[in-house]
Structure formats: structure tokens, C-alpha cells
Design an enzyme around this catalytic site. Sequence first.
Site, PDB file in Angstrom:
ATOM      1  N   HIS A 110       0.857  -1.197   0.000  1.00 43.91           N
ATOM      2  CA  HIS A 110       0.000   0.000   0.000  1.00 43.91           C
ATOM      3  C   HIS A 110       0.894   1.249   0.000  1.00 43.91           C
ATOM      4  CE1 HIS A 110      -3.295   2.637   0.610  1.00 43.91           C
ATOM      5  NE2 HIS A 110      -3.641   2.360   1.847  1.00 43.91           N
ATOM      6  N   HIS A 114      -2.421  -1.987  -9.798  1.00 43.83           N
ATOM      7  CA  HIS A 114      -3.387  -1.352  -8.895  1.00 43.83           C
ATOM      8  C   HIS A 114      -4.663  -2.189  -8.891  1.00 43.83           C
ATOM      9  CE1 HIS A 114      -5.842   1.763  -7.040  1.00 43.83           C
ATOM     10  NE2 HIS A 114      -4.703   2.346  -6.713  1.00 43.83           N
ATOM     11  N   ASP A 172       2.853   5.587  -6.666  1.00 40.40           N
ATOM     12  CA  ASP A 172       4.111   5.424  -5.914  1.00 40.40           C
ATOM     13  C   ASP A 172       5.336   5.333  -6.804  1.00 40.40           C
ATOM     14  OD1 ASP A 172       1.941   3.659  -4.030  1.00 40.40           O
ATOM     15  OD2 ASP A 172       3.177   5.215  -3.110  1.00 40.40           O
TER      16      ASP A 172
END
Length: 429
Positions: free
Chosen positions: A268, A307, A363
Amino acid sequence: MGANTLTVTDNRTGKTIEIPIENDTFDPMPVRQMKVNADDFGMMSYDPSYRNTASCKSKITFIDGDKGILLYRGYPIEQLAEKSTYLEVAYLLLFGELPNKKQLDDWVFQITHHRMIHETIRGFIDGFHHDAHPMGMLISSLAAMSTFYPEAKQIHDPEVRKMQIYRLIAKIPTLAAFSYRHSFGLPYSYPDDELSYAGNFLNMLFKMNELKYKVNPVLEKAMDVLFILHADHEQNCSSTTMRTVGSAHADPYSSMAAAAAALYGPLHGGANEEVLRMLRQIGSKDKIPEYIKRVKAGEVLLMGFGHRVYKNYDPRAKIIKNIAEQVFEVTGKNPLLEMAIELERIALQDDYFVKRKLYPNVDFYSGIIYEAMKFPAEIFTVLFAIGRTSGWLAQWQELLTDPEQKISRPRQVYLGPSTRDFVPMDKRK
Ligand code: SDX
């Protein structure tokens, strides 16, 4: 078009029921009446990790994973990143509309004047080992804050909720910066109320012996936009955690400590730190094909890719990639960026990733920017937590004011042993 219902037939018994469809979903409770034997418990839905389960109704954030769309209260993330500020977006997420001038001025005044933390909380941070991970310090300090504001337990009082929202949005950068300074054995740099939210954060992190920290406007804007991009993302793992703990009517500090703990996970929020580690592990552009081979063999993940919802390019990654160019104008090029761009180019052409719809997520590039801004990798997830605080609080507040919500308590499919008698020690194998 036929009736707005789902017809479910249990072929074991021939029993059929009609379930109303609402918002393209159905309530699974009616299938509980489907039994083979009268004393059966009845049927349930089974959806591990909630791949296809809506846990709530929400008006905060909309994501279209196939089209790569992200809206905060209906406003496209691209417009907010370009035209708004993090505190204005935080207000939008929490109260549903963009603030007028007076509302924004009051909001910024409140957040600015709640930045200080109780000196005893500073004592908590002092107590950590020098190499304690900043996320461990943040999670603990957030939980500790619940002991300083006992009135926060009055979660049904809108004024009490609002005061805790002010405190959490205002103080989390201070907690983060103090954790950072502690890790480097540096004296704490206290909040400067003349600086913006992002500017003050940079001040508390990087001010040394100069009388007044000089904020670089490019880095200040980049930081503010990165907070906007991380502000909310509907029912992600940490927001679901915030809602789950909040559904038990825990105070917002304890709920947010739990949410931050979920964000700490490498799948995460911890992914940005892992992206840097992965790039360093690859070492150079010519070693990328070898690493891709290991990914395809299932030995390692391509961190920063993939994702649960986006099966297209994460719109945030696109914006972050543009910010990278502006930041590197100031900080100088980062060799890891060249590697990241090459890794992305190769992956986007490779059928393994294309077939699995694996694209860069938020990210993938954020870590490279943070590194260029001189943040150590260990603090990357803390930066994510600062931005996500307004989203966690907006989701928490929406949960508490939703009449359809109760304490989260899922069921299970029990596959364990049936009743059996205790075995005394001398009878065990
Ligand atoms: C965030 O939920 C959110 O909104 C989160 C977030 C937010 O703002 O809150 O967007 C922030 O957490 C972004 C994600 C950051 N995490 C990472 O970058 C870690 C690497 N990514 C993976 O761990 C993964 O992609 C997840 C956890 C993000 C999603 O996991 P899923 O839903 O299980 O992925 P999937 O089911 O779509 O995977 C499909 C296939 C599987 O292979 P097969 O079993 O079909 O052969 O793709 C594979 C997966 O094994 N796969 C990957 C991969 N991600 C998925 N293979 C290699 N590298 C990857 N990164």
C-alpha cells in the site's frame, strides 16, 4: 429493459428470489433465506479482500480504473493539482464544496494555529531508538495523541469532531518532521506560522541554524501538489481501516493510528519506499531486462506498478512525472529517474504487464521526487500519510453520519474441525 431486480435461483432446491437492484448493486442479505435443510445457517456472499464488494455509499472520491479518472467531490485531480492548494482540497474533501474566501481564510487560520504538539508528545518521539522507522514513530504518536484529547471520544458532536480534524491535519506534519529530526539527532525545528502548510513542513524538516528558513517556491509547490495527489482514494486499504476502526466508535486519533499502520504495508503506502529500494537493487539501466525476467518468474514484484482499481495509467502518476521535471530543475537530475523512465518504457511494451494491465501507480515516481528533495526513503510513507490525513478524516466523518452504517463485522466460511473432546496430555501423539 426488464424489472430492476436480480433473480436468484438456488438450483439445489429450485427456490427463486427477486432482489432489488440499487446503484447497480444488490443487498446479499435475502440469500440468507436460501437453505437446503431447515436448520442451515443460510447462504452468504464470499469475497476475500473485497474484490467486488461495496462497503459503503460515498460522495467523496470517484475513480474510473479503466479510464484512469480520479475526481475529488466531482473535480478532476488534474484541475485541483494545477489550480488549488492542499488545504483548500482538504476542505473540499471534508465539507463537500470548495470554500469561499472567508471559509478558506478561517480554515487556514485554524490549521495554522494548531500546528504545535504538546511537549510531552515530543517526549514520546525522544524516547524512540535513533534508528526507529519514522512510520513506527508516527503510528505510535498518533495513538498517544488520543490520551491528550479525551473529549475526542465524543464522536457524535460535530464541533468536537471539527476540533480534532483541525488538530490532526495541523499536527501530523509536526509529528512527521519531529520524527525525521529525531532520526538524524537534530534539534526540533518548530512551526513557523508565517509559512504555508507545505512551506512550514519543509521548514520543520530542513531548517538549521539560520534565523528564518528560506522556502524554495518550486519545492513548496511540488510538496503541496504531492499532498493533493495523496489526499484521498476512495475505499483503499487504509481508508477501509479508518472506517472499520471508526465504526466501533473509537476516537479519531486511535482510528488514524490504525489507518497509518495499514498504509505502512509495502503493498500500500510503503510501496514508494520499495520503489527506491528496487531501483537501487537493479543498479543500472542495462540490468533492467534481468530484473524484468525475475518479475515474470514471479520471484519479485515490479514495485510502483499495478493497482486493484486502475487498469490504466494512474492519473496521479502522470501528474507526478511532470512535477519531477520542475523539481529536478532545482535539485539537479536524479539518475534513478532515468532508470525509472527506462523501466516504465520496457514494461509498457512487454506483454506480461500489458496483459495484466499493470501500469505505473502513484508510488512509482513519487519516491524519486522525494529523494531528489533530500527526503530519506524511510520518510516517504510518512509524506503519503500527511496528504492522506484529510481523506481518512473525510471518510471517517462520512461513515459516522451515514444512517446505514453499523459496526463492521463480516462473517466467515468455517472450514475448521467440528466439535471434538479435549485430549489429555498422556493421550496426545
Ligand atoms: C497504493 O487502493 C488504493 O487506492 C491504493 C493507492 C491509494 O492511493 O491509496 O492507490 C496507493 O497503494 C498504490 C499501490 C502501491 N503498491 C505497489 O506498487 C506494490 C506493487 N503492486 C502490487 O502489489 C499490486 O499491483 C497491488 C497490490 C497494487 C494490487 O494487487 P492486486 O489487486 O492483487 O493485483 P491484480 O489482482 O490486479 O494482479 C493481476 C496480476 C496477478 O498476476 P496473475 O496471478 O494474474 O499471474 O498481476 C500481477 C498479480 O500477481 N501483479 C504484479 C504486480 N501487481 C500485480 N506482478 C508484478 N508486479 C506487480 N507490481
